[in-house]
Design a protein around this motif. Structure first.
Motif, PDB file in Angstrom:
ATOM      1  N   VAL A 276       0.991  -1.127   0.113  1.00  0.00           N
ATOM      2  CA  VAL A 276      -0.172  -0.045  -0.056  1.00  0.00           C
ATOM      3  C   VAL A 276       1.000   1.220   0.067  1.00  0.00           C
ATOM      4  O   VAL A 276       0.679   2.264  -0.655  1.00  0.00           O
ATOM      5  N   VAL A 277       2.122   1.006   0.571  1.00  0.00           N
ATOM      6  CA  VAL A 277       2.953   2.484   0.971  1.00  0.00           C
ATOM      7  C   VAL A 277       3.945   2.406  -0.143  1.00  0.00           C
ATOM      8  O   VAL A 277       4.012   3.545  -1.093  1.00  0.00           O
ATOM      9  N   SER A 278       4.819   1.588  -0.290  1.00  0.00           N
ATOM     10  CA  SER A 278       5.835   1.430  -1.437  1.00  0.00           C
ATOM     11  C   SER A 278       5.443   1.535  -3.016  1.00  0.00           C
ATOM     12  O   SER A 278       5.820   2.241  -3.563  1.00  0.00           O
ATOM     13  N   GLN A 279       4.693   0.625  -3.207  1.00  0.00           N
ATOM     14  CA  GLN A 279       4.491   0.417  -4.657  1.00  0.00           C
ATOM     15  C   GLN A 279       3.383   1.536  -4.861  1.00  0.00           C
ATOM     16  O   GLN A 279       3.575   2.182  -5.955  1.00  0.00           O
ATOM     17  N   ALA A 280       2.187   1.568  -4.020  1.00  0.00           N
ATOM     18  CA  ALA A 280       1.126   2.278  -4.341  1.00  0.00           C
ATOM     19  C   ALA A 280       1.167   3.580  -4.271  1.00  0.00           C
ATOM     20  O   ALA A 280       1.028   4.565  -5.304  1.00  0.00           O
ATOM     21  N   ILE A 281       1.775   4.232  -3.168  1.00  0.00           N
ATOM     22  CA  ILE A 281       1.783   5.652  -2.695  1.00  0.00           C
ATOM     23  C   ILE A 281       2.968   6.287  -3.354  1.00  0.00           C
ATOM     24  O   ILE A 281       3.023   6.896  -4.352  1.00  0.00           O
ATOM     25  N   CYS A 282       4.125   5.595  -2.991  1.00  0.00           N
ATOM     26  CA  CYS A 282       5.453   6.160  -3.396  1.00  0.00           C
ATOM     27  C   CYS A 282       5.798   5.934  -4.625  1.00  0.00           C
ATOM     28  O   CYS A 282       6.361   6.748  -5.524  1.00  0.00           O
ATOM     29  N   GLY A 283       5.459   4.764  -5.265  1.00  0.00           N
ATOM     30  CA  GLY A 283       5.779   4.383  -6.508  1.00  0.00           C
ATOM     31  C   GLY A 283       4.679   5.201  -7.691  1.00  0.00           C
ATOM     32  O   GLY A 283       5.331   5.793  -8.589  1.00  0.00           O
ATOM     33  N   SER A 284       3.662   5.479  -7.157  1.00  0.00           N
ATOM     34  CA  SER A 284       2.686   6.140  -8.073  1.00  0.00           C
ATOM     35  C   SER A 284       3.048   7.706  -8.036  1.00  0.00           C
ATOM     36  O   SER A 284       3.256   8.409  -9.277  1.00  0.00           O
ATOM     37  N   ILE A 285       3.636   8.521  -6.936  1.00  0.00           N
ATOM     38  CA  ILE A 285       3.815   9.682  -6.787  1.00  0.00           C
ATOM     39  C   ILE A 285       5.240  10.067  -7.752  1.00  0.00           C
ATOM     40  O   ILE A 285       5.356  10.795  -8.476  1.00  0.00           O
ATOM     41  N   ILE A 286       6.182   8.887  -7.395  1.00  0.00           N
ATOM     42  CA  ILE A 286       7.450   9.259  -8.314  1.00  0.00           C
ATOM     43  C   ILE A 286       7.292   8.884  -9.734  1.00  0.00           C
ATOM     44  O   ILE A 286       7.834   9.517 -10.661  1.00  0.00           O
ATOM     45  N   GLY A 287       6.425   7.957 -10.062  1.00  0.00           N
ATOM     46  CA  GLY A 287       6.274   7.780 -11.443  1.00  0.00           C
ATOM     47  C   GLY A 287       5.520   8.535 -12.256  1.00  0.00           C
ATOM     48  O   GLY A 287       5.722   8.696 -13.331  1.00  0.00           O
ATOM     49  N   ARG A 288       4.734   9.676 -11.371  1.00  0.00           N
ATOM     50  CA  ARG A 288       3.983  10.678 -12.203  1.00  0.00           C
ATOM     51  C   ARG A 288       4.916  11.798 -12.029  1.00  0.00           C
ATOM     52  O   ARG A 288       4.967  12.727 -13.012  1.00  0.00           O
ATOM     53  N   TYR A 289       5.465  12.198 -10.888  1.00  0.00           N
ATOM     54  CA  TYR A 289       6.042  13.460 -10.598  1.00  0.00           C
ATOM     55  C   TYR A 289       7.715  13.442 -10.363  1.00  0.00           C
ATOM     56  O   TYR A 289       8.203  14.635 -10.578  1.00  0.00           O
ATOM     57  N   GLY A 290       8.307  12.363 -10.420  1.00  0.00           N
ATOM     58  CA  GLY A 290       9.565  12.137 -10.264  1.00  0.00           C
ATOM     59  C   GLY A 290      10.132  12.781 -11.605  1.00  0.00           C
ATOM     60  O   GLY A 290       9.921  12.670 -12.683  1.00  0.00           O
ATOM     61  N   THR A 291      11.412  13.230 -11.400  1.00  0.00           N
ATOM     62  CA  THR A 291      12.465  13.455 -12.716  1.00  0.00           C
ATOM     63  C   THR A 291      12.926  11.963 -13.274  1.00  0.00           C
ATOM     64  O   THR A 291      12.838  10.929 -12.569  1.00  0.00           O
ATOM     65  N   PRO A 292      13.454  12.140 -14.487  1.00  0.00           N
ATOM     66  CA  PRO A 292      13.971  10.802 -15.117  1.00  0.00           C
ATOM     67  C   PRO A 292      14.901  10.351 -14.197  1.00  0.00           C
ATOM     68  O   PRO A 292      15.030   8.953 -13.892  1.00  0.00           O
ATOM     69  N   GLU A 293      15.751  11.203 -13.464  1.00  0.00           N
ATOM     70  CA  GLU A 293      16.904  10.547 -12.395  1.00  0.00           C
ATOM     71  C   GLU A 293      16.385  10.020 -11.247  1.00  0.00           C
ATOM     72  O   GLU A 293      16.794   8.996 -10.815  1.00  0.00           O
ATOM     73  N   GLN A 294      15.307  10.525 -10.717  1.00  0.00           N
ATOM     74  CA  GLN A 294      14.590   9.736  -9.621  1.00  0.00           C
ATOM     75  C   GLN A 294      13.958   8.632  -9.903  1.00  0.00           C
ATOM     76  O   GLN A 294      14.123   7.825  -9.191  1.00  0.00           O
TER      77      GLN A 294
END
Length: 387
Positions: A89-107
């Motif tokens: 719920v935390v690592s893949q869904a929340i963090c993975g989704s936020i980074i996948g949508r708003y992270g830089t290519p490097e992040q």
């Protein structure tokens, strides 16, 4: 006219594969790890090695290229085998989704492959003791320091920090301490200087622990910021809507497990010359629970489909409804399952009593059912805001 209301063949196959893997571990494994202070590391890494943890992450970053519908199906199936993985719920869904949508290519390249295969676990920190359900009152603050940032504050009821290498922290920037929350999101290593944690003793037994976090002038590089510091709530809810969907799937899987155990017992336990499941006092509560379960499953499936289609507002509406329904059926189903077992339902051997307490998490977190009712009343029904 042909009506096709089924999941795609690929997701059905995914469910079957996850159920088979999680079934090797089962409820007994989870209970044993919890009792001995262990973790679900073996199950977690095997799920990752088979590609199940990263189904929602883009293929270019080591994921399966699917969506929230796939990830929620994975969690529901694992929970349905008695082996839920809360950190999904935390690592893949929340963090993975936020980074996948708003992270830089490097992040994305730095963190997503590890989140996908399970070698990186990222916790999520938003809740604060004094803010309660009002996240606009969070006080954790980020101030600029040259090219970097300094974070100060506290978080509470943060899951799995002892298993995580990183925590995605929700903070205010220094010039936005008052007024409406404009969350800024920072990835903080759990071994950073000034970062501390204290376990919160909980009444239910689970491998995943809850923590209070102490963030005392933790210095971070500039690229620890994910997304735009002035983006507002939109980037936060890119993770909170998946959190609600996954919470609903988690609860539905737990309810499935409880109902399955109760049905099996009701078919085999004989008292008055017939299996107890022949009596309506046992059969009807189980039938009602089955109906409520299927209603809740339909809600999270719709919420996930809307999220995957890019309809964030529609997803938010149904994700909240799904989370409410999931929490209700998890509590109802575990209660009915324990009652079906009679005194046996309260024993360690049958593995249901502890689930009654754990099921209440779906009514309380990550948002209470009362706040969900406020949301539905205001946004779905157009009633005046009550808070």
């Amino acid at each position: 006219m042909t009506i096709n209301f089924t999941e795609p063949e690929e997701r059905v196959a995914l469910r079957e594969a996850v159920a088979k893997l999680a079934g090797k571990y089962g409820r007994e494994y989870i209970e044993k790890q919890a009792a001995e202070g262990g973790k679900t590391t073996e199950l977690w890494l095997e799920m990752g090695a088979n590609g199940f943890l990263g189904v929602n992450i883009a293929e270019e970053y080591g994921g399966g290229g699917g969506g929230m519908s796939d990830l929620a199906a994975v969690l529901e199936e694992a929970a349905g085998q008695g082996a839920p993985l809360l950190m999904m719920v935390v690592s893949q869904a929340i963090c993975g989704s936020i980074i996948g949508r708003y992270g830089t290519p490097e992040q994305k390249q730095r963190w997503l492959p590890g989140i996908a295969d399970g070698s990186i676990t990222m916790a999520f920190g938003i809740t604060e003791a004094d803010a309660g359900s009002n996240s606009h009152n969070i006080t954790t603050t980020a101030r600029r320091d040259g090219d970097g940032w300094v974070l100060t504050g506290q978080k509470t009821y943060i899951s799995g920090v002892d298993e995580a290498q990183l925590v995605l922290i929700v903070a205010r920037t220094e010039d936005a301490r008052t007024g409406k929350l404009k969350p800024a999101l920072f990835v903080v290593p759990t071994d950073a200087e000034g970062f501390g944690k204290q376990v919160i003793p909980m009444a239910w037994s689970a491998p995943e622990k809850q923590f209070t976090l102490f963030i005392d002038d933790v210095r971070l590089p500039g690229d620890a910021l994910v997304g735009d510091e002035d983006a507002g709530l939109v980037q936060l809810f890119a993770g909170l809507n998946p959190e609600r969907i996954m919470g609903a799937a988690f609860s539905c899987g737990m309810a499935r497990f409880a109902i399955d155990r109760a049905v099996e017992y009701a078919k085999t336990r004989t008292v008055w010359k017939a299996p107890i499941g022949a009596h309506q006092g046992i059969a009807h509560p189980l039938a009602k629970a089955k109906i409520e379960l299927e209603q809740a499953r339909l809600l999270w499936q719709k919420a996930a489909a809307l999220y995957d289609a890019g309809d964030d507002f529609g997803a938010g509406e149904y994700a909240n409804m799904a989370k409410y329904a999931g929490g209700e059926i998890a509590c109802n189903a575990t209660d009915i399952a324990v009652h079906t077992h009679g005194g046996n339902g309260l024993t360690v051997e049958y593995g249901l009593a502890n689930m009654m307490v754990a099921a209440r998490l779906g009514r309380i977190a990550p948002v209470s059912r009362e706040m969900i009712l406020n949301f539905v009343a205001m946004h779905s029904l157009g009633l005046p805001k009550s808070y």
